[in-house]
Design an enzyme around this catalytic site. Sequence first.
Site, PDB file in Angstrom:
ATOM      1  CG  ASP A 192      40.459  92.934  26.921  1.00 36.78           C
ATOM      2  OD1 ASP A 192      39.912  91.869  26.819  1.00 36.78           O
ATOM      3  OD2 ASP A 192      39.790  93.823  27.534  1.00 36.78           O
ATOM      4  CB  ALA A 193      38.448  90.419  23.042  1.00 34.71           C
TER       5      ALA A 193
END
Length: 597
Positions: free
Chosen positions: A302-303
């Site tokens: 994920d980011a």
Amino acid sequence: MTMSNPSTVFAKPELPIEVQLGQKLMLDFRYFCAQGQSKTCREPMTQLPEQLAQVIANYHIGGVILFSENTHDTQQIVNLNNQLQAAAQKAKYPLPLFIAIDQEGGRVARINREQATSFTGNMSIGATYPKHGTHYASAVAEVIAKELTSLGINVNFAPTVDVNMNAENPVINVRSFSENPELVAKLGAAQVKAFEQQGVISALKHFPGHGDTHVDSHTGLPRVDHDTDTIWQNDLAPFKSVIDSNPPGMIMTAHIQYPALDSSTLKNKHGQQMLKPATMSRTIMHDLLRSKLGYQGVVITDALDMAGISDFFDSTSAVIETFNAGVDIALMPLAIRTPDDIKQLEQLLESLTQAVKNKTLNHDEISASANRIITLKQRYLSNIAPASSAIAKATLGNPGHRKLEAELALAAITQVKNEQLLPLNVDTKKKIHVIMPDMRKCEAMQQALRAFSKAPLQITCNSLQGFAPNLAEQQISDADVVIAGHASPQQSAVEIGGMEDVAKLEKYALSRQQQPQALEALLRWAKKQNKPTVFISLRAPYEIKQFAPLSDAVLASYAYNIDVETDRQVSGPAFTALAKVILGVAPANGVLPVTIK
């Protein structure tokens, strides 16, 4: 973007380590300012500047992610994506780019809703399962994939197969299909298959599960204290099922601590020992995902700029830790907002190259990881051509897609309670007072009711964002029936209403935390005045517990999207569907996908 000789690059047994590392990065170019400071840059990147084109080519960047700031209109998106692919082809070792987006549908849709078909989201799909099975999961994913493909987008960070087990979950809630892991697995597998049959790589998320958190990993680091049995029966079950039946091209990690899966620690940038987040856990990302579950595809974080990671690690150590955990692609490891930021990317890649040389990163694992990425590109992107704006304009939001959007919205409407109030008899109940979270939703509900009513309606409305309580009480007293809607968890900052609300906020502003109490007070007033009341849960239906005792009828829509907003029309598929059910034009056939205690 047709490649001159794709097999030449794809067939290379070993690319230089710098190229392999570049392929393992996916960057965002949400904003870019040719001059100025990175922290203050808010100029959307809608066409590719030469500096960023050189970044992609010079560093063999493997992918980019687009946000709503990058997607203003169909023609512009097509042009931008063609520019991005053209830049990748100028690299010494040309490989096509992953061009990714979060287009889940419902709450999470990055492309303008008026142009693209956004649908009413996963929980609405879950509500249709008892009657329609996986039909809507497949059909929705097929449409989203066709629209993305026409734009030149080849990766969709979807579906979300988190099992929503927490009524207070601030980030997943209606992004989940259900609280039932078996149902989530079936619907998730159907979407993976449909996305990838249309040539869009799917990314199952958020491994090993984000469904039982009360912290948003964008703003903090959640921790799940489930025991091992619960994790396997709930959190992991959909991932295992989909991997076994229809393994996706990608799986996205969750920035969450799972002590029952991995209780080991590492030192953060503050010098403190902390439990490893799943994204940085080799036990979870390699031993569990690769070995036990047998997943051999591409794993992406994920980011990494989310607070669950960036509050504890600098960009270099974050990337190194995730790569050592066995993750293939680091998503958004640092922000490139100005030309000066490109130097930070250079430093990051130099640090990663040095980490391979000094064996902080394992050379063979980096090569195996890069090979997984290139193999996935070979499978889906080996023969891509420039996107066509004419095809994209004919595809996005076309009548067939909008028809499906409307059908899903209606099929999902769930009647939770009805004490002989619905459908409304508009011959005898012509004065309706509507209460909504903001004026845009008020207008959408008003217009939908008028569109389907067999008799003229007098409709008044107040917004919970800004209203005069005495006037609202008077309007309720004058009405024949009250229709009240609420969205929980509370709306985010980007979901404010129209200018009419803003003008009233200074005098009558209600904070988001005050809105449920304000609505409850108005419903109590309505009950005191013996006014028949319909309550509509517009998002996560857990709030029904609070408002059902004050209502004669309760509906759940799981969505409140506004797709069209002009001077004369404000509308969305959920409001159209709600009006049809309220007025008896159509039945409510949805079934609650979660338990209301």
